[in-house]
Enzyme design. Sequence first.
Site, PDB file in Angstrom:
ATOM      1  N   CYS A  97       0.806  -1.229   0.000  1.00  0.00           N
ATOM      2  CA  CYS A  97       0.000   0.000   0.000  1.00  0.00           C
ATOM      3  C   CYS A  97       0.833   1.271   0.000  1.00  0.00           C
ATOM      4  CB  CYS A  97      -0.947   0.005   1.191  1.00  0.00           C
ATOM      5  SG  CYS A  97      -2.067  -1.418   1.207  1.00  0.00           S
ATOM      6  N   HIS A 132      -9.212   3.012  -2.148  1.00  0.00           N
ATOM      7  CA  HIS A 132      -7.783   2.710  -2.018  1.00  0.00           C
ATOM      8  C   HIS A 132      -7.284   1.826  -3.158  1.00  0.00           C
ATOM      9  CE1 HIS A 132      -3.955   1.604  -0.492  1.00  0.00           C
ATOM     10  NE2 HIS A 132      -4.323   0.498   0.146  1.00  0.00           N
ATOM     11  N   CYS A 158       0.351   2.511   6.322  1.00  0.00           N
ATOM     12  CA  CYS A 158       0.640   1.126   6.683  1.00  0.00           C
ATOM     13  C   CYS A 158       0.594   0.288   5.416  1.00  0.00           C
ATOM     14  CB  CYS A 158      -0.372   0.603   7.698  1.00  0.00           C
ATOM     15  SG  CYS A 158      -2.056   0.488   7.036  1.00  0.00           S
TER      16      CYS A 158
END
Length: 433
Positions: free
Chosen positions: A95, A388, A418
Site C-alpha cells: 500500500c 484505495h 501502513c
Amino acid sequence: MGLTGKTGRRAVVVDGLRTPFVKAFTDFTKLDTIALGVAAARGLLTKANLGRRDVESIVWGGVILPGTAPNVGREIALDLGLDPACEAMTVTRACASGLQAVTLAAAAIERGEADIVIAGGSDSTSNAEIKLPQKVVHALAPVALGKADPKAILGAVGKLAPFTDILPTRPKIAERTTGEVMGEAAEKMARRNEISRAAQDAFAARSHHHAAAAMASGRFDEEVTPVETSEGKWVHADGLVRADTSEEKLAKLRPVFAKDGTVTAGNASPLTDGAAAVLLMSEEKARALGYRPRAAFSSWAYVGVDPADQLLMGPALAIPKVLDRAGRSLAEIDLVDLHEAFAAQVLCVLKMLGSAAFARERLGKAAAVGEVDPARLNVHGGSIALGHPFGATGARMVTTMANELVRSGKQTALLGICAAGGLGAAALLERID
C-alpha cells in the site's frame, strides 16, 4: 534526509493529478492498471502544459501487476508516446507503493540523475489475474511451450489427476507468512489496543463527511481528471464517497472478519480502481520553466515490523523517524494525513503515538511522540471514503497535501501509510514560498 540532496539540489512537487477513484467492478472494470496510469499521466501532462519529450523518467508504483507487462511505468511511457529515451521502472511496496515511487523520484532528482520525473501509481482490482494451482501450471506448461501433440496432451492430463484441486484459486489479500488477511490483523489490533466499534464507525463517518465537503467545495477539482471508459462514458468524480452516511447507519453493518468483531465493510477501505501521478522537478528546472513549486520533502522513512505482531502499526514507527530526521516535533506539524486502510488501524496508530509506554518500549524514547489534533488530521477524508487503489494512494496523498499547503498557507504536512508485509511509511512535506 534533508531539504536538499548531497548535490545541493532540491526536488520539488510541481503538480499532481489522479483519476476518479471508483469501486472495483464498476465503471473502470475494462480499464487495466496501465490504462488507468496513462489516463492520470496524460491528464497531468496536459494540465502542466509539459511536452512529452521533456519527461526523463517515470517511477511507478503498483501491487496487482499484469503478468505479461509487470513494468507498468515503462508501458505508460510508451503508450503516452514519450521520448523512447524516457526510462521507467515499477516499484512495489504494497500500500506504500505510490509514496515509494514519489520518494524514489525525489531522491533521483536530488542525486542529479534527472530534472523532470513523473511518479505515481495505479491498481485495478477489477483486473486482478486469477492464479492457477501450480499443479496445473507444471502439467500444462510443457505442452504450451513445447509440442502439443496428442501424446503430450494425454500425458499432461494424466498429471492432473486426481482432479480435485485444479480449479483457479480465489484472490486473497493474505500475509504469505501468517496466512492472516489484513482485516483479521486489524481486528487483533483493535482488541489489543482497546479500540471500540463505536470509535471506528465515528471515524469512518468523519472520513466520508470530510471527503464530501472537500468535493462540494471544489478542493478536488484541480487534482481529479475525467476518464472515458471503454463504453464511452465519462467519469468525472470519485464514486465511493457517501455524504449521507452516519454513525447510526454504520452501526447496523455486520462484522466481516470475526463473529464478535468490530471491523466492517463500512469502517474499512473498499476495493478500488484508480491511478495518481505527481510531477517532480529539480527546483532550478521548475523555476526556469516558469512553474511554481508547491512543496518539497524534508524527510521520509520506511520501516518493517513482525507481521505476526501488529501488522499495520508501521506508521507509528516511521513517523517518529521522519520527525527526528527533520528535526521537528509532532506538535509543530500543521497537517497529518494517515492512510485509512481501516479505522481501527488509524486509531491504533494515533493511540501509539500518544503513549509514553509505547515510546519507551518500541522507540526507546522517554516521552510519547505526541497527540494528533483532530482538526489537523485527514482534513479532506481518506481511503475509507475515497477508496484505495493500492499503488495510487501514496501519490494521491502527496498531491492533496501539497495542494492544501499552498491553499491554506500552512507550512508542513506529515504523511503515514501502513502496508502489507508488516511495512510502514512516512514522509514530511514542506511548503515552498
